[in-house]
Design an enzyme around this catalytic site. Structure first.
Site, PDB file in Angstrom:
ATOM      1  N   SER A  13       4.587 -12.273   8.737  1.00  0.00           N
ATOM      2  CA  SER A  13       5.635 -12.637   9.686  1.00  0.00           C
ATOM      3  C   SER A  13       7.019 -12.616   9.044  1.00  0.00           C
ATOM      4  O   SER A  13       7.983 -12.117   9.636  1.00  0.00           O
ATOM      5  CB  SER A  13       5.359 -14.003  10.318  1.00  0.00           C
ATOM      6  OG  SER A  13       5.086 -14.950   9.333  1.00  0.00           O
ATOM      7  N   HIS A  34      -0.376  -4.156   2.757  1.00  0.00           N
ATOM      8  CA  HIS A  34      -1.500  -3.645   1.952  1.00  0.00           C
ATOM      9  C   HIS A  34      -2.714  -3.212   2.773  1.00  0.00           C
ATOM     10  O   HIS A  34      -3.678  -2.711   2.215  1.00  0.00           O
ATOM     11  CB  HIS A  34      -1.905  -4.672   0.887  1.00  0.00           C
ATOM     12  CG  HIS A  34      -2.579  -5.891   1.438  1.00  0.00           C
ATOM     13  ND1 HIS A  34      -3.493  -6.616   0.719  1.00  0.00           N
ATOM     14  CD2 HIS A  34      -2.472  -6.520   2.627  1.00  0.00           C
ATOM     15  CE1 HIS A  34      -3.912  -7.637   1.439  1.00  0.00           C
ATOM     16  NE2 HIS A  34      -3.293  -7.605   2.597  1.00  0.00           N
ATOM     17  N   ALA A 140      10.409 -17.283  10.799  1.00  0.00           N
ATOM     18  CA  ALA A 140      10.409 -15.828  10.964  1.00  0.00           C
ATOM     19  C   ALA A 140      10.679 -15.414  12.405  1.00  0.00           C
ATOM     20  O   ALA A 140      11.498 -14.524  12.669  1.00  0.00           O
ATOM     21  CB  ALA A 140       9.058 -15.283  10.497  1.00  0.00           C
ATOM     22  N   LYS A 191       9.345 -28.387  -0.404  1.00  0.00           N
ATOM     23  CA  LYS A 191       9.447 -28.765   1.026  1.00  0.00           C
ATOM     24  C   LYS A 191       8.147 -28.486   1.765  1.00  0.00           C
ATOM     25  O   LYS A 191       7.829 -29.149   2.752  1.00  0.00           O
ATOM     26  CB  LYS A 191      10.650 -28.081   1.684  1.00  0.00           C
ATOM     27  CG  LYS A 191      10.577 -26.568   1.835  1.00  0.00           C
ATOM     28  CD  LYS A 191       9.906 -26.098   3.106  1.00  0.00           C
ATOM     29  CE  LYS A 191       9.658 -24.610   3.105  1.00  0.00           C
ATOM     30  NZ  LYS A 191       8.880 -24.143   4.270  1.00  0.00           N
ATOM     31  N   SER A 254       6.237 -24.715  11.875  1.00  0.00           N
ATOM     32  CA  SER A 254       5.847 -24.748  10.461  1.00  0.00           C
ATOM     33  C   SER A 254       4.333 -24.807  10.310  1.00  0.00           C
ATOM     34  O   SER A 254       3.675 -25.716  10.817  1.00  0.00           O
ATOM     35  CB  SER A 254       6.470 -25.967   9.769  1.00  0.00           C
ATOM     36  OG  SER A 254       5.814 -26.206   8.542  1.00  0.00           O
ATOM     37  N   ASN A 256       2.867 -25.404   7.462  1.00  0.00           N
ATOM     38  CA  ASN A 256       2.565 -26.546   6.583  1.00  0.00           C
ATOM     39  C   ASN A 256       2.499 -27.847   7.382  1.00  0.00           C
ATOM     40  O   ASN A 256       1.613 -28.663   7.191  1.00  0.00           O
ATOM     41  CB  ASN A 256       3.618 -26.621   5.482  1.00  0.00           C
ATOM     42  CG  ASN A 256       3.440 -25.492   4.477  1.00  0.00           C
ATOM     43  OD1 ASN A 256       2.538 -25.533   3.649  1.00  0.00           O
ATOM     44  ND2 ASN A 256       4.262 -24.465   4.581  1.00  0.00           N
ATOM     45  N   VAL A 279      -0.560 -17.779   5.973  1.00  0.00           N
ATOM     46  CA  VAL A 279      -0.448 -18.455   4.685  1.00  0.00           C
ATOM     47  C   VAL A 279       0.154 -19.860   4.872  1.00  0.00           C
ATOM     48  O   VAL A 279       1.095 -20.056   5.626  1.00  0.00           O
ATOM     49  CB  VAL A 279       0.384 -17.595   3.701  1.00  0.00           C
ATOM     50  CG1 VAL A 279       1.819 -17.451   4.153  1.00  0.00           C
ATOM     51  CG2 VAL A 279       0.333 -18.156   2.319  1.00  0.00           C
TER      52      VAL A 279
HETATM   53  N1  LIG Z   1       6.963 -17.206   8.108  1.00  0.00           N
HETATM   54  C1  LIG Z   1       8.104 -17.792   7.833  1.00  0.00           C
HETATM   55  O1  LIG Z   1       8.755 -18.331   8.732  1.00  0.00           O
HETATM   56  C2  LIG Z   1       8.618 -17.808   6.436  1.00  0.00           C
HETATM   57  C3  LIG Z   1       7.824 -17.527   5.344  1.00  0.00           C
HETATM   58  N2  LIG Z   1       8.318 -17.577   4.086  1.00  0.00           N
HETATM   59  C4  LIG Z   1       7.500 -17.278   2.926  1.00  0.00           C
HETATM   60  O2  LIG Z   1       7.217 -15.878   2.911  1.00  0.00           O
HETATM   61  C5  LIG Z   1       5.959 -15.647   2.258  1.00  0.00           C
HETATM   62  C6  LIG Z   1       5.102 -14.785   3.169  1.00  0.00           C
HETATM   63  O3  LIG Z   1       4.825 -15.580   4.303  1.00  0.00           O
HETATM   64  P1  LIG Z   1       4.505 -14.990   5.737  1.00  0.00           P
HETATM   65  O4  LIG Z   1       4.987 -13.608   5.904  1.00  0.00           O
HETATM   66  O5  LIG Z   1       4.985 -15.989   6.693  1.00  0.00           O
HETATM   67  O6  LIG Z   1       2.925 -15.009   5.693  1.00  0.00           O
HETATM   68  P2  LIG Z   1       1.895 -14.413   6.742  1.00  0.00           P
HETATM   69  O7  LIG Z   1       0.671 -15.243   6.633  1.00  0.00           O
HETATM   70  O8  LIG Z   1       2.535 -14.235   8.066  1.00  0.00           O
HETATM   71  O9  LIG Z   1       1.595 -12.964   6.165  1.00  0.00           O
HETATM   72  C7  LIG Z   1       1.220 -12.762   4.841  1.00  0.00           C
HETATM   73  C8  LIG Z   1       1.104 -11.269   4.647  1.00  0.00           C
HETATM   74  O10 LIG Z   1       0.889 -11.002   3.269  1.00  0.00           O
HETATM   75  C9  LIG Z   1      -0.175 -10.075   3.190  1.00  0.00           C
HETATM   76  N3  LIG Z   1      -0.844 -10.083   1.894  1.00  0.00           N
HETATM   77  C10 LIG Z   1      -1.804 -10.933   1.449  1.00  0.00           C
HETATM   78  N4  LIG Z   1      -2.185 -10.560   0.204  1.00  0.00           N
HETATM   79  C11 LIG Z   1      -1.463  -9.458  -0.100  1.00  0.00           C
HETATM   80  C12 LIG Z   1      -1.426  -8.594  -1.229  1.00  0.00           C
HETATM   81  N5  LIG Z   1      -2.200  -8.815  -2.291  1.00  0.00           N
HETATM   82  N6  LIG Z   1      -0.598  -7.536  -1.213  1.00  0.00           N
HETATM   83  C13 LIG Z   1       0.186  -7.299  -0.143  1.00  0.00           C
HETATM   84  N7  LIG Z   1       0.198  -8.068   0.960  1.00  0.00           N
HETATM   85  C14 LIG Z   1      -0.620  -9.140   0.962  1.00  0.00           C
HETATM   86  C15 LIG Z   1      -1.070 -10.474   4.330  1.00  0.00           C
HETATM   87  O11 LIG Z   1      -1.968  -9.445   4.622  1.00  0.00           O
HETATM   88  P3  LIG Z   1      -3.410  -9.810   5.266  1.00  0.00           P
HETATM   89  O12 LIG Z   1      -3.120 -10.351   6.627  1.00  0.00           O
HETATM   90  O13 LIG Z   1      -4.102  -8.518   5.250  1.00  0.00           O
HETATM   91  O14 LIG Z   1      -4.016 -10.841   4.349  1.00  0.00           O
HETATM   92  C16 LIG Z   1      -0.059 -10.699   5.422  1.00  0.00           C
HETATM   93  O15 LIG Z   1       0.341  -9.477   5.996  1.00  0.00           O
HETATM   94  C17 LIG Z   1       5.371 -17.033   1.955  1.00  0.00           C
HETATM   95  O16 LIG Z   1       5.638 -17.364   0.630  1.00  0.00           O
HETATM   96  C18 LIG Z   1       6.132 -17.943   2.916  1.00  0.00           C
HETATM   97  O17 LIG Z   1       6.231 -19.271   2.415  1.00  0.00           O
HETATM   98  C19 LIG Z   1       9.625 -17.875   3.851  1.00  0.00           C
HETATM   99  C20 LIG Z   1      10.470 -18.146   4.890  1.00  0.00           C
HETATM  100  C21 LIG Z   1      10.035 -18.132   6.265  1.00  0.00           C
HETATM  101  O1  LIG Z   2       9.549 -21.617   5.105  1.00  0.00           O
HETATM  102  C1  LIG Z   2       9.524 -21.601   6.313  1.00  0.00           C
HETATM  103  C2  LIG Z   2      10.729 -21.737   7.133  1.00  0.00           C
HETATM  104  O2  LIG Z   2      11.890 -21.837   6.369  1.00  0.00           O
HETATM  105  C3  LIG Z   2       8.232 -21.469   7.024  1.00  0.00           C
HETATM  106  O3  LIG Z   2       7.549 -22.655   6.892  1.00  0.00           O
HETATM  107  P1  LIG Z   2       5.960 -22.686   7.040  1.00  0.00           P
HETATM  108  O4  LIG Z   2       5.396 -21.818   5.951  1.00  0.00           O
HETATM  109  O5  LIG Z   2       5.579 -24.113   6.923  1.00  0.00           O
HETATM  110  O6  LIG Z   2       5.647 -22.120   8.394  1.00  0.00           O
END
Ligand SMILES: NC(=O)C1=CN([C@@H]2O[C@H](COP(=O)(O)OP(=O)(O)OC[C@H]3O[C@@H](n4cnc5c(N)ncnc54)[C@H](OP(=O)(O)O)[C@@H]3O)[C@@H](O)[C@H]2O)C=CC1
Ligand SMILES: O=C(CO)COP(=O)(O)O
Length: 334
Positions: A13, A34, A140, A191, A254, A256, A279
Site C-alpha cells: 500500500s 516481488h 497510504a 510509534k 492504522s 498497528n 504488514v
Molecule cells: N501503509 C501505510 O500507510 C504506510 C506504511 N509505511 C511503511 O511502509 C512499509 C511497507 O508497508 P506497506 O506497503 O503498508 O505494507 P503492505 O502490507 O501493504 O505491503 C507490503 C508489500 O511488501 C511486499 N513484500 C514482502 N516481502 C517482500 C520481499 N522480500 N521483497 C519485495 N517485496 C516484499 C509484499 O508482498 P506480498 O503481498 O507478496 O507479501 C507487499 O506487496 C512498512 O515498513 C510500513 O511501516 C510507512 C508509512 C505509511
Molecule cells: O505508518 C503509518 C502511517 O504513518 C501506517 O501505520 P500502520 O502501519 O499502523 O498502518
C-alpha cells in the site's frame, strides 16, 4: 523535457501510494513488486486492486515485474516491510552504488539484530551511498487519494534530503527536510509499538483519558530511547514523532492500532494478523525495542507491557494494571 525515472521498490500500500504521488508530480515511475503475477495483474488493471482498490494509476506510472526494468532509473525508493529490507537492498546494491543515493519509506528495525535501517544500508551499500528516510503521519490511502499530507525526509546531508523531498513535494504533499535520520527512524519504529498499546486500551473499552495518557507518556518513552541512541529531542516533537504517534494511536486505518484493538478484545496476535493481512511492523519492533531499551537501561514501561502481551502471554488487562501500579513519581518529560 522528460522528467527522470524513479523506481519504487515494494508494491504494497505505501509503495503504491508513493508511486502514485510521484507520478502525479510528473515523474516517470516504475513500481516493482516481488510477485510477478500480482504485478502483471496491476499493470493490466491500471491500479493496485489488492492494496489500494479504486485508485487508478496516473499517466507515467508503470507496474513492472522485472527488477532490472525498474532499476533503469535515476532514483531508487525502497518501500518494502522491514523484514525484507536487507534482502531487497542486496538485490539492488549495484545500482544504488552506481547512483550514489537511495531513499526508503520503510518504518521499523531489522528483525533479530534490532539495527536501524540506515545501519543496515551502510552494511549492504557501504558508506559512500547517501541515504534518505521518508517518515511522518502518512496513511497510504489518504496520500493516494491526494488528501493533503505532510512528511519529513531526513538524510545526513541536507542536499540528499532536499533532493528526495523535491521529488515528493507537490500540490497535496508537503515535504520538510531534516538531517536527523536516527530520530526519524526511531520515531517511525516506536510509534508502531505505542499504537498497539493505544489499540489495546481501546479494545479493553477504556476511554479517551487512557488514550491521551498513553500517547503523552509514550512520547516520553520515544524521546528517552531516541536521545539515548543519538536522535535529537526536537525531532520527536515533529511530524515523524508526535505527528505519526497521534495519527496511528487514534485512527483505525492504522494496522498497528487494529492489532492492539483485537488483542484488547481478547483475540490472539495470529487471529488479528490473519484478519489485517498486511504488514504490522510494531509486533516485531516491540521485541527489538524491548532488547534495545534494556541494553541502554532506558525505562519504557508502555513498550515493555506491549512486549509482554505479545511475547509472554500477559493478559492485556494485567498489562494495564502493571502500568497503573507503578511507583508514584513526579511527571518528567525525559
Ligand atoms: N501503509 C501505510 O500507510 C504506510 C506504511 N509505511 C511503511 O511502509 C512499509 C511497507 O508497508 P506497506 O506497503 O503498508 O505494507 P503492505 O502490507 O501493504 O505491503 C507490503 C508489500 O511488501 C511486499 N513484500 C514482502 N516481502 C517482500 C520481499 N522480500 N521483497 C519485495 N517485496 C516484499 C509484499 O508482498 P506480498 O503481498 O507478496 O507479501 C507487499 O506487496 C512498512 O515498513 C510500513 O511501516 C510507512 C508509512 C505509511
Ligand atoms: O505508518 C503509518 C502511517 O504513518 C501506517 O501505520 P500502520 O502501519 O499502523 O498502518
Amino acid at each position: 523535457m522528460t522528467s527522470p525515472a524513479i523506481a519504487v521498490l515494494g508494491a504494497g500500500s505505501w509503495g503504491t501510494a508513493l508511486a502514485i504521488l510521484l507520478a502525479r508530480n510528473g515523474h516517470r515511475v516504475r513500481l516493482w513488486g516481488h510477485e510477478p503475477v500480482a504485478m502483471q495483474a496491476m499493470a493490466a488493471a491500471g491500479e493496485n486492486t489488492e492494496f489500494l482498490p479504486g485508485i487508478a494509476f496516473p499517466p507515467g506510472l508503470e507496474a513492472v515485474a522485472e527488477l532490472d526494468a525498474a532499476l533503469a532509473a535515476d532514483d531508487l525508493l525502497v518501500v518494502v516491510p522491514s523484514h525484507a529490507f536487507r534482502e531487497v537492498l542486496e538485490q539492488i546494491r549495484d545500482r544504488a552504488v552506481a547512483l550514489g543515493r537511495i531513499a526508503w519509506g520503510t518504518k521499523g528495525l531489522e528483525m533479530a539484530s534490532g539495527k536501524l535501517l540506515h545501519q543496515v544500508a551502510a552494511e549492504v551499500l557501504g558508506e559512500q551511498v547517501a541515504c534518505a528516510v521518508v517518515s511522518g503521519p502518512t496513511f497510504a490511502r489518504e496520500v493516494a487519494r491526494g488528501l493533503p499530507t505532510a512528511a519529513t525526509v531526513a538524510a545526513a546531508d541536507s542536499a540528499t534530503a532536499e533532493h528526495f523531498a523535491g521529488l515528493l513535494r507537490g500540490e497535496t504533499f508537503r515535504a520538510y527536510t531534516s538531517t536527523d535520520s536516527i530520530g526519524l527512524e526511531l520515531g517511525g519504529a516506536i510509534k508502531n509499538v505505542l499504537a498497539i498499546a493505544a489499540g489495546i486500551s481501546d479494545g479493553l473499552g477504556f476511554g479517551a483519558n487512557s488514550r491521551a495518557a498513553l500517547i503523552t507518556r509514550g512520547l516520553v518513552e520515544m524521546m528517552r530511547l531516541g536521545e539515548a541512541l543519538g536522535g535529537q529531542r526536537e525531532t520527536f516533537m515533529g511530524l515523524s514523532g508526535i505527528g505519526d504517534l497521534v495519527l496511528t494511536c487514534t485512527d483505525d486505518q492504522s494496522r498497528n492500532r487494529r492489532l492492539g484493538l483485537a488483542l484488547g478484545a481478547g483475540r490472539t496476535r495470529a487471529e488479528a494478523e490473519a484478519e489485517i493481512r498486511q504488514v504490522v511492523e510494531g509486533a516485531d519492533t516491540a521485541r527489538e525495542i524491548h532488547n534495545i531499551g534494556r541494553a541502554h537501561a532506558v525505562e519504557m514501561p508502555i513498550c515493555e507491557q506491549v512486549y509482554r502481551v505479545l511475547y509472554e502471554g500477559l493478559a492485556p488487562q494485567a498489562a494495564v494494571q502493571a502500568l497503573l501500579a507503578r511507583d508514584p513519581k513526579p511527571e518528567r518529560l525525559g
